[in-house]
Design an enzyme around this catalytic site. Structure first.
Site, PDB file in Angstrom:
ATOM      1  N   GLY A 117      -9.487 -13.203   1.698  1.00  0.00           N
ATOM      2  CA  GLY A 117      -8.924 -12.007   1.346  1.00  0.00           C
ATOM      3  C   GLY A 117     -10.288 -12.161   0.194  1.00  0.00           C
ATOM      4  O   GLY A 117      -9.830 -11.957  -1.257  1.00  0.00           O
ATOM      5  N   PRO A 122     -12.514 -15.908   6.526  1.00  0.00           N
ATOM      6  CA  PRO A 122     -12.625 -14.492   5.569  1.00  0.00           C
ATOM      7  C   PRO A 122     -13.455 -13.559   7.116  1.00  0.00           C
ATOM      8  O   PRO A 122     -14.105 -14.224   8.288  1.00  0.00           O
ATOM      9  CB  PRO A 122     -14.042 -15.319   5.518  1.00  0.00           C
ATOM     10  CG  PRO A 122     -14.201 -16.812   5.946  1.00  0.00           C
ATOM     11  CD  PRO A 122     -12.993 -16.902   7.214  1.00  0.00           C
ATOM     12  N   GLY A 123     -12.668 -12.923   7.052  1.00  0.00           N
ATOM     13  CA  GLY A 123     -14.009 -11.439   7.820  1.00  0.00           C
ATOM     14  C   GLY A 123     -14.781 -10.362   6.580  1.00  0.00           C
ATOM     15  O   GLY A 123     -16.365 -10.178   7.019  1.00  0.00           O
ATOM     16  N   ARG A 176     -12.179   4.096   6.411  1.00  0.00           N
ATOM     17  CA  ARG A 176     -12.316   3.221   5.157  1.00  0.00           C
ATOM     18  C   ARG A 176     -12.132   4.514   3.986  1.00  0.00           C
ATOM     19  O   ARG A 176     -10.908   4.214   3.023  1.00  0.00           O
ATOM     20  CB  ARG A 176     -12.442   2.352   4.716  1.00  0.00           C
ATOM     21  CG  ARG A 176     -12.481   0.886   5.680  1.00  0.00           C
ATOM     22  CD  ARG A 176     -13.783  -0.378   5.623  1.00  0.00           C
ATOM     23  NE  ARG A 176     -13.190  -1.059   3.978  1.00  0.00           N
ATOM     24  CZ  ARG A 176     -13.363  -0.531   3.835  1.00  0.00           C
ATOM     25  NH1 ARG A 176     -14.535  -0.397   1.877  1.00  0.00           N
ATOM     26  NH2 ARG A 176     -12.290  -1.676   2.212  1.00  0.00           N
ATOM     27  N   TYR A 188      -7.898   4.193   2.804  1.00  0.00           N
ATOM     28  CA  TYR A 188      -7.540   2.720   1.855  1.00  0.00           C
ATOM     29  C   TYR A 188      -8.255   3.923   0.364  1.00  0.00           C
ATOM     30  O   TYR A 188      -8.176   2.820  -0.176  1.00  0.00           O
ATOM     31  CB  TYR A 188      -8.366   1.776   2.382  1.00  0.00           C
ATOM     32  CG  TYR A 188      -8.109   1.019   2.977  1.00  0.00           C
ATOM     33  CD1 TYR A 188      -6.431   0.601   4.096  1.00  0.00           C
ATOM     34  CD2 TYR A 188      -9.097   0.277   4.950  1.00  0.00           C
ATOM     35  CE1 TYR A 188      -6.418   0.127   4.821  1.00  0.00           C
ATOM     36  CE2 TYR A 188      -8.975   0.165   5.515  1.00  0.00           C
ATOM     37  CZ  TYR A 188      -7.185  -0.259   6.018  1.00  0.00           C
ATOM     38  OH  TYR A 188      -7.319  -1.132   7.089  1.00  0.00           O
ATOM     39  N   CYS A 208     -13.621  17.888  11.932  1.00  0.00           N
ATOM     40  CA  CYS A 208     -12.993  18.911  11.356  1.00  0.00           C
ATOM     41  C   CYS A 208     -11.660  18.787  10.328  1.00  0.00           C
ATOM     42  O   CYS A 208     -10.509  18.598  11.319  1.00  0.00           O
ATOM     43  CB  CYS A 208     -12.336  19.759  12.583  1.00  0.00           C
ATOM     44  SG  CYS A 208     -11.907  21.557  11.826  1.00  0.00           S
ATOM     45  N   GLU A 209     -11.297  17.773   9.056  1.00  0.00           N
ATOM     46  CA  GLU A 209     -10.428  17.590   8.415  1.00  0.00           C
ATOM     47  C   GLU A 209     -10.993  16.995   6.884  1.00  0.00           C
ATOM     48  O   GLU A 209     -12.505  17.671   7.298  1.00  0.00           O
ATOM     49  CB  GLU A 209     -10.000  16.085   8.946  1.00  0.00           C
ATOM     50  CG  GLU A 209      -9.582  15.800  10.529  1.00  0.00           C
ATOM     51  CD  GLU A 209      -8.032  15.675  10.724  1.00  0.00           C
ATOM     52  OE1 GLU A 209      -7.342  16.877   9.446  1.00  0.00           O
ATOM     53  OE2 GLU A 209      -7.358  16.554  11.416  1.00  0.00           O
TER      54      GLU A 209
END
Length: 410
Positions: free
Chosen positions: A227, A269-270, A307, A311, A337-338
């Protein structure tokens, strides 16, 4: 990414030339940045017996996994296929922590057969595990500490309404199952979520784990997840790892003394390891002026970088084709197409059709969340390591879209 002689470079490689060589869109990863992050993290916790398990879901390319393994980093897998990727990248099974969520017990059994360390986050799965293996197979238990932490609610995982982990309020139930089946619990795990700034959050969660750990006699490690917050824009506040390291080190040594022996301290960790290493290079297809907004429409979108739409994540952007151009305000949008916005109201050097825009912090949850939405092709991936650009994933072709389609006569 540095500006040298009016050209943006990574490890001396001109990014505009790289975009021309491999085409756009293309993900580019700076291997030296990944190594720097590894060294920074290990240095911050040098006073304890530290083990790092890379959260592979952030970026699963085999070459990235091989680089992690070369640098002495273990692996955390959340699906059985991630675990298989780890094995293919050269990891030994015991180097992989398997932390699934809401999977069938068949997947748990496959992980046991592979020799992985299974991290259990459900009471019913713990009971099935004990019934199937007794004390013959070691495991880890993931706890939910009921701590609200992290940034966006979608990446906060340790609160009371989270689907992750076994509630600390179920401690007596956990112990009853462990004792009934004589389960060999080797580790306890906690992960509260991403983008944590306050070291007190870690310490609060750590103390919860310390208290529960006293009821388990055979522990070899405690896992505090991760995190650690990275920088998304200039001036961003990030996790103070040096301060956190000192605080955790002191508390951990006190715990180990009370427990009676030293245990390994694990982190997973990522994003911290790979986010800042990655950029997504995109080409500007159109510059479109409306009465309210100037849009820079690029040859990518939320199918490649989800993302921002999922998010509300901020990704800094740079027009690498016109570094001396006049600053103007653009909303950078994709070709899906959004409503497909990569960045709202961004101050960029004047963007012209054909210019290459670099989207920063794209190393984590960029390609790994990419899709073929709108039947678009997923991009290539390039790793820059030791001053050389290595193609580590080919760009998809139209034939790839049809590879698993079964066409019938209608």
């Amino acid at each position: 990414m540095k500006l040298v002689n009016n050209k943006y470079q990574i490890q001396g490689i001109n990014l505009e030339k790289l975009a021309a060589q491999f085409g756009t869109p293309v993900y580019v990863y700076d291997g030296e940045k990944i190594i720097h992050q590894i060294n920074y993290l290990t240095g911050a916790f040098s006073g304890v017996n530290l083990k790092i398990k890379y959260a592979a879901k952030a970026l699963t390319n085999l070459s990235i996994l091989k680089l992690m393994r070369r640098e002495g980093i273990g692996m955390d897998a959340v699906s059985i296929n991630e675990a298989h990727l780890g094995i293919k990248a050269g990891y030994a099974p015991h180097e992989i922590l398997f932390t699934p969520n809401c999977v069938s017990f068949e997947e748990i059994k496959e992980a046991v057969e592979m020799g992985l360390m299974v991290n259990i986050d459900n009471i019913s799965v713990l009971e099935q595990f004990g019934n199937s293996y007794g004390n013959t197979v070691p495991c880890c238990i993931r706890l939910n500490p009921h701590i609200m932490a992290g940034g966006n609610a979608k990446i906060s995982t340790g609160h009371i309404d989270s689907k992750f982990g076994i509630s600390i309020l179920q401690k007596r139930h956990i112990l009853r199952i462990v004792q009934t089946y004589n389960i060999n619990v080797m580790g306890l795990h906690m992960h509260t979520g991403s983008d944590i700034l306050d070291s007190e959050v870690f310490l609060k969660g750590a103390q919860i784990v310390f208290d529960i750990a006293q009821d388990f006699e055979n522990l070899q490690f405690l896992d505090f997840g991760s995190g650690f917050k990275v920088s998304y824009r200039e001036g961003d506040v990030t996790t103070d790892l040096k301060s956190l390291g000192k605080s955790i080190e002191s508390a951990y040594k006190d715990f180990c003394k009370e427990y009676g022996r030293d245990l390994e301290l694990w982190f997973e960790p990522g994003k911290f390891l790979v986010s800042e290493s990655g950029i997504l290079l995109v080409k500007t297809n159109v510059v479109k002026t409306t009465p309210a907004t100037v849009f820079a429409g690029v040859d990518s979108g939320m199918n490649h970088l989800l993302r921002p739409m999922m998010y509300d994540a901020y990704h800094d952007m740079v027009n690498i084709s016109n570094p001396k151009g006049t600053n103007r305000v653009y909303t950078v949008v994709g070709y899906i197409c959004e409503t497909d916005t990569l960045g709202w109201d961004r101050k960029l050097n004047e963007v012209r059709e054909g210019d290459i825009i670099a989207i920063k912090n794209a190393g984590a949850y960029g390609f790994s969340m990419a899709s073929n939405y709108n039947s678009r092709l997923r991009p290539a991936e390039v790793l820059i390591l030791d001053g050389k650009a290595h193609l580590i994933r080919k760009r998809e072709t139209f034939e790839d879209l049809l590879q698993h389609v079964v066409e019938i006569d209608i």
